[in-house]
Enzyme design. Sequence first.
Site, PDB file in Angstrom:
ATOM      1  N   ASN A 125       0.889  -1.065   0.013  1.00 51.35           N
ATOM      2  CA  ASN A 125       0.057   0.100  -0.101  1.00 51.35           C
ATOM      3  C   ASN A 125       1.038   1.442   0.171  1.00 51.35           C
ATOM      4  O   ASN A 125       0.707   2.215  -0.642  1.00 51.35           O
ATOM      5  CB  ASN A 125      -0.938  -0.106   1.258  1.00 51.35           C
ATOM      6  CG  ASN A 125      -2.540  -1.001   1.077  1.00 51.35           C
ATOM      7  OD1 ASN A 125      -3.234  -0.418   0.030  1.00 51.35           O
ATOM      8  ND2 ASN A 125      -2.251  -2.079   1.388  1.00 51.35           N
ATOM      9  N   HIS A 161      -8.316  -1.132   5.962  1.00 53.47           N
ATOM     10  CA  HIS A 161      -8.832  -2.499   6.597  1.00 53.47           C
ATOM     11  C   HIS A 161      -9.337  -3.434   5.391  1.00 53.47           C
ATOM     12  O   HIS A 161     -10.090  -3.000   4.437  1.00 53.47           O
ATOM     13  CB  HIS A 161      -9.924  -2.531   7.510  1.00 53.47           C
ATOM     14  CG  HIS A 161     -10.132  -3.767   8.284  1.00 53.47           C
ATOM     15  ND1 HIS A 161      -9.340  -4.162   9.005  1.00 53.47           N
ATOM     16  CD2 HIS A 161     -11.221  -4.488   8.028  1.00 53.47           C
ATOM     17  CE1 HIS A 161      -9.858  -5.392   9.407  1.00 53.47           C
ATOM     18  NE2 HIS A 161     -11.109  -5.365   8.749  1.00 53.47           N
TER      19      HIS A 161
END
Length: 216
Positions: A18, A109
């Site tokens: 990420n 998440h």
Amino acid sequence: MTVSLPRVVVLISGRGSNLAAILGADLPLQVVAVISNRPGAPGLELATGRGIPVALLSADEYPDRDDYDDRLRALIDLHEPNLVVLAGFMRILSPSLVRHYARRMLNIHPSLLPAFTGLHTHRRALDGAVAVHGCTVHFVTEELDGGPIVAQGVVPVLPSDDEAQLAQRVLAMEHRLFPMVLRAWAEGRLTWEGERPLLRRADGTPGERWLGLDPS
Ligand code: GAR
């Protein structure tokens, strides 16, 4: 006149894919530091390669949770961030630390919250025979994975999926969703309506808060 870009500190625990997506997205922000709680996190190497200051704060050195969080807060604030980004940071933060960064800390998440908080989200999605799964970017509050949702990325769950295949599809969506949200934030398009975050278009009207369904 030089315009200074908003400052972001990224917290990681491992792989850093990420982080790579954020750094690769040409966003109007500067990642001023990357901090890991785990030694050898590949994401640290990635940041170093980009000339970004990195720090390791291992729980082995600060076994007391409050000590750890005090040190983490000091380390983060040294870089005077406008935003703190949890990009795969696998550690629960104390309520006082979270309150210190109220509305200034985003987490990604790997599930469509409020479904599947906590760990092993992909396995639980398969066990639950859900038809869609995905990821969520939300502001961090004292409630684990329970803060206000900013945006969600939706992917299908295919009958043939195993855990690794589903994880990969969600991760690819994470790599689209987080940069999308961070771009909006950096451009001043992530605002609040009362207690609800709102993504706005450039003209100020409410924009989409989701991505998907991407069958790839
Ligand atoms: C990502 O899937 C992220 O959503 C998840 O950890 C992974 C980190 O991958 N985060 C959580 O589970 C937080 N509760 P990365 O290091 O390759 O970005």
